[in-house]
Write a protein that holds these residues in place. Structure first.
Motif, PDB file in Angstrom:
ATOM      1  N   LEU A  64       0.709  -1.342   0.036  1.00  0.00           N
ATOM      2  CA  LEU A  64      -0.032   0.148   0.138  1.00  0.00           C
ATOM      3  C   LEU A  64       0.821   1.112  -0.061  1.00  0.00           C
ATOM      4  N   LEU A  75       0.709   3.854  -3.321  1.00  0.00           N
ATOM      5  CA  LEU A  75       0.439   5.258  -3.166  1.00  0.00           C
ATOM      6  C   LEU A  75       1.374   5.988  -3.601  1.00  0.00           C
ATOM      7  N   SER A 123       0.648   6.657  -7.326  1.00  0.00           N
ATOM      8  CA  SER A 123      -0.670   6.658  -7.798  1.00  0.00           C
ATOM      9  C   SER A 123      -0.998   8.139  -8.401  1.00  0.00           C
ATOM     10  N   SER A 152      -2.241   5.356 -12.770  1.00  0.00           N
ATOM     11  CA  SER A 152      -2.904   5.664 -11.535  1.00  0.00           C
ATOM     12  C   SER A 152      -4.415   4.730 -11.556  1.00  0.00           C
ATOM     13  N   ILE A 156      -5.003   2.539  -8.068  1.00  0.00           N
ATOM     14  CA  ILE A 156      -6.055   2.768  -7.356  1.00  0.00           C
ATOM     15  C   ILE A 156      -6.957   1.754  -7.105  1.00  0.00           C
ATOM     16  N   ILE A 198      -5.309  -0.736  -4.826  1.00  0.00           N
ATOM     17  CA  ILE A 198      -5.679  -0.250  -3.216  1.00  0.00           C
ATOM     18  C   ILE A 198      -7.035  -0.680  -2.838  1.00  0.00           C
ATOM     19  N   LYS A 199      -7.846  -0.398  -3.544  1.00  0.00           N
ATOM     20  CA  LYS A 199      -9.492  -0.681  -3.267  1.00  0.00           C
ATOM     21  C   LYS A 199      -9.615  -2.191  -3.158  1.00  0.00           C
ATOM     22  N   GLU A 255      -5.186   9.210   3.464  1.00  0.00           N
ATOM     23  CA  GLU A 255      -5.291   9.878   2.085  1.00  0.00           C
ATOM     24  C   GLU A 255      -6.193   9.182   1.333  1.00  0.00           C
ATOM     25  N   ALA A 256      -6.150   7.767   1.315  1.00  0.00           N
ATOM     26  CA  ALA A 256      -6.830   7.173  -0.100  1.00  0.00           C
ATOM     27  C   ALA A 256      -8.446   7.496   0.365  1.00  0.00           C
ATOM     28  N   LYS A 301      -9.345  10.642  -0.604  1.00  0.00           N
ATOM     29  CA  LYS A 301      -9.495  11.068  -2.215  1.00  0.00           C
ATOM     30  C   LYS A 301     -10.684  10.190  -2.818  1.00  0.00           C
ATOM     31  N   TRP A 333     -10.879   6.985  -2.830  1.00  0.00           N
ATOM     32  CA  TRP A 333     -10.585   5.569  -3.531  1.00  0.00           C
ATOM     33  C   TRP A 333     -10.749   4.389  -2.922  1.00  0.00           C
ATOM     34  N   ILE A 334     -11.152   4.645  -1.294  1.00  0.00           N
ATOM     35  CA  ILE A 334     -11.747   3.530  -0.582  1.00  0.00           C
ATOM     36  C   ILE A 334     -12.737   3.916   0.181  1.00  0.00           C
TER      37      ILE A 334
END
Length: 496
Positions: free
Chosen positions: A212, A216, A219, A225, A229, A232-233, A360-361, A364, A366-367
Motif C-alpha cells: 500500500l 500510493l 498513484s 494511476s 487505485i 488499493i481498493k 489519504e486514500a 481522495k 479511493w476506498i
C-alpha cells in the motif's frame, strides 16, 4: 630504492599469507559439518536485516533529518545538507550498502527454493525485503540496476539501469508472490528473525502494508494511476482477507535493539556521543509538538534537552553568517534517557503510517473507509507506539491540540493535516519523510534564505561517482533516459 623494493615485496608476501589464512578460517567457520556448504536462510536473514537497518538509521540521522527539518547541523561550512548543499559523495553509502544486502536477501530466496532446503516462508520474507530495498534505491536515485543487478557471480559486472516504472511494476509482482507464499505458511526459527521472531503472518501483513505504501507513491502517475487505485481498493475493500495488513502497533515492522551482541543499536559505537548532541533540534520539528502539547514532547519520550527552561529549536535553511547556535538537542548516553540505544529506533514501517496511508486514500475517495477514523487511528497509534501507557481519549487530545479532522476542508488542507502527522509517525524511518514530501509537497516546510538548489527540495541523490567509470555505458544510457545526474532531476513518479 632497492631497500624500498624489498619492503614492498615483504609486505605483499605477508598480505598473501594473511589472506590465505583468513580464507581458510572463513571457510571453516561458514561450513555446516552436517550438510550443505552454503549458508542457510536462517543464518543470513538476521545479519542482512541488522546491516540494512544500521545503514538506514545512520543516514536518517545525518541526511533525511537535515533535509526534513528534524535537526540542523549548525555551521557555515560547505556541504551542509540542511541548505540543500549535497556533495556527490553522499550517494555512495546507501547505494553500496543496499546492493550488498540485496545479495544476501537474494541468496535467502535461492537457497530456500532448493529442494533440500525448501521453505516458502523464507522465500516470501526474501521477496518482501527485496521489494523494500529496491524501493529505497529507486526512490533515492531514480532509474537503477534492477533486473540485472547483483549478478556478479554470473559475470555481469555492468548491469543496465532499469526505468523506475518497470522497477515498480515488478516490485508489485513480487509482493503479490510474497503474499501467496506466506498464505498459511509455517513460522520460521524465531532467532533468525529480529523483526517478527519468525512469525509468518506478521511478515505477510507487513508485505501488504508495504504494498500500500508503494502503490500510493506512484498513484499520481497518469499511466498507472487507474490500476494502482483499483489495487488499493482491492486490498482494502474488495478482498481484504486475501491481503491482510497491519492491525495494530503489535504488527509494526521494527527491529528492536536489545543491546546484546549484534542487536546493539548502530548509534552505539557508530556515532560519538558529542556528535550525537551536535545537531540542534529544528524549530519546525519541536514547535508543532509544543503547540499540540504532544505527549512525546511533554513526557520527553524522544529525549530532547532543555534550553533556558524550555525546549527550543533552531531555524533550518539559514544563510551562512547568521550565527545561529544550537539550543535543544537529542540527548546522548550521558543522560538518563537517550534515543541512541532505544529499541524502537529500528523502525521499518509502523501501523500509524499505514493508517495515514488509508486516511489519504479515503480522503481522495479511493476506498470506502472513513478518512476521519483513519486519521484518528493514525494520530493515536503514533503516540502509543512510543508511549503504550497513553490513555487520553483521542478526541480530547485532538480538540486540545486544535487538529481535529474537518471533513468539509479542501483536499489540500486534508493532505496537510494527514502528512504533518505522518511526518512524526515516520520519525527515523530511513528516507520516508523525504520521499513523501517529494510526492506530495506536505508537510509545508519553512524555507530559509540560505538554501541552495534554487530553494527547491532535492529530488534525488546523484549516482556514485565510481559508477561513471565502472559502468560507463549503462550510466550514460540512464542519464540520457532520466535526465542530468543532478539532485534537481525528478524521478519518474515525481514528474507530471
Amino acid at each position: 630504492m632497492k631497500r624500498n623494493g624489498y619492503i614492498l615485496i615483504s609486505m605483499m608476501m605477508l598480505f598473501v599469507s594473511i589472506m590465505s589464512s583468513c580464507k581458510k578460517d572463513f571457510i571453516e567457520l561458514n561450513t555446516d559439518p552436517n550438510g550443505t556448504p552454503n549458508a542457510l536462510p536462517q543464518q543470513l536473514l538476521a545479519p542482512a536485516l541488522v546491516n540494512t537497518l544500521g545503514t538506514n538509521m545512520l543516514r536518517a540521522r545525518n541526511f533525511n533529518n537535515e533535509l526534513m527539518q528534524v535537526t540542523v547541523d549548525a555551521g557555515d561550512s560547505e556541504g551542509r545538507v540542511f541548505r540543500y548543499d549535497i556533495k556527490r559523495t553522499w550517494a555512495d553509502v546507501t547505494w553500496n550498502a543496499w546492493y550488498t544486502q540485496l545479495t544476501n536477501f537474494k541468496d535467502i530466496y535461492a537457497i530456500a527454493s532448493k529442494e533440500v532446503t525448501y521453505n516458502k516462508t523464507y522465500m516470501g520474507i526474501s521477496l518482501i525485503c527485496q521489494a523494500w530495498l529496491y524501493s529505497l534505491l529507486t526512490d533515492t536515485y531514480g532509474d537503477v540496476p534492477y533486473f540485472d543487478s547483483n549478478k556478479g557471480k554470473d559475470g555481469n559486472f555492468t548491469p543496465k539501469f532499469d526505468k523506475q516504472k518497470d522497477i515498480y511494476l515488478d516490485i508489485f509482482k513480487n509482493l503479490e508472490a510474497a503474499d501467496t507464499l506466506l498464505n498459511a505458511s509455517a513460522n520460521v526459527v524465531a532467532g533468525s528473525d529480529p523483526v517478527f521472531n519468525g512469525n509468518a503472518l506478521k511478515w505477510r501483513k507487513f508485505g501488504n502494508s508495504l504494498y500500500l505504501r508503494l502503490l500510493l507513491r506512484v498513484s499520481g502517475k497518469a499511466d498507472v494511476s487507474a490500476d494502482v487505485i483499483a489495487k488499493i481498493k482491492q486490498i482494502v475493500d474488495t478482498n481484504p482477507d486475501a491481503y491482510p495488513v497491519m492491525g495494530s502497533n503489535d504488527d509494526s515492522a521494527v527491529l528492536r535493539w536489545t543491546g546484546s551482541g549484534s542487536l546493539t543499536s548502530p548509534f552505539i559505537g557508530g556515532v560519538r556521543e558529542q556528535d550525537w548532541r551536535q545537531p540542534g533540534v529544528c524549530e519546525f520539528f519541536v514547535n508543532n509538538l509544543a503547540k499540540w502539547a504532544d505527549p512525546r514532547l511533554v513526557n520527553n519520550r524522544w529525549s530532547i534537552s532543555s534550553y533556558q527552561g524550555g525546549i527550543q529549536g533552531i531555524p533550518s535553511g539559514y544563510a551562512p553568517g547568521e550565527n545561529v547556535g544550537i539550543k535543544s538537542y537529542f540527548q546522548s548516553t550521558t543522560s538518563t534517557t537517550t534515543l541512541m540505544n532505544d529499541p524502537l529506533m529500528g523502525n521499518i514501517m509502523n501501523y500509524s503510517e499505514l493508517q495515514f496511508i488509508l486516511a489519504e486514500a479515503a480522503a481522495k475517495g479511493w476506498i470506502a473507509g472513513d478518512a476521519s477514523a483513519y486519521y484518528k487511528n493514525g494520530v493515536q497509534s503514533g503516540i502509543t507506539f512510543w508511549i503504550p501507557t497513553y490513555t487520553v481519549p483521542i478526541d480530547t487530545y485532538l480538540t486540545g491540540a486544535d487538529i481535529t479532522w474537518d471533513n468539509a476542508a479542501p483536499l489540500d488542507e486534508k493532505m496537510e493535516m494527514i502528512h504533518v502527522q505522518k511526518y512524526y509517525s515516520m520519525f527515523y524511518t530511513d528516507f520516508e519523510q523525504w520521499f513523501e514530501y517529494r510526492r506530495t509537497g506536505h508537510p509545508v516546510l519553512p524555507k530559509g534564505n540560505g538554501l541552495r538548489n534554487n530553494g527547491i527540495m532535492p529530488a534525488r541523490l546523484q549516482y556514485p561517482v565510481y559508477v561513471q567509470s565502472a559502468n560507463p555505458d549503462s550510466y550514460k544510457a540512464a542519464v540520457a533516459a532520466q535526465g542530468a545526474d543532478e539532485i534537481s532531476t525528478q524521478v519518474w513518479w515525481q514528474k507530471q
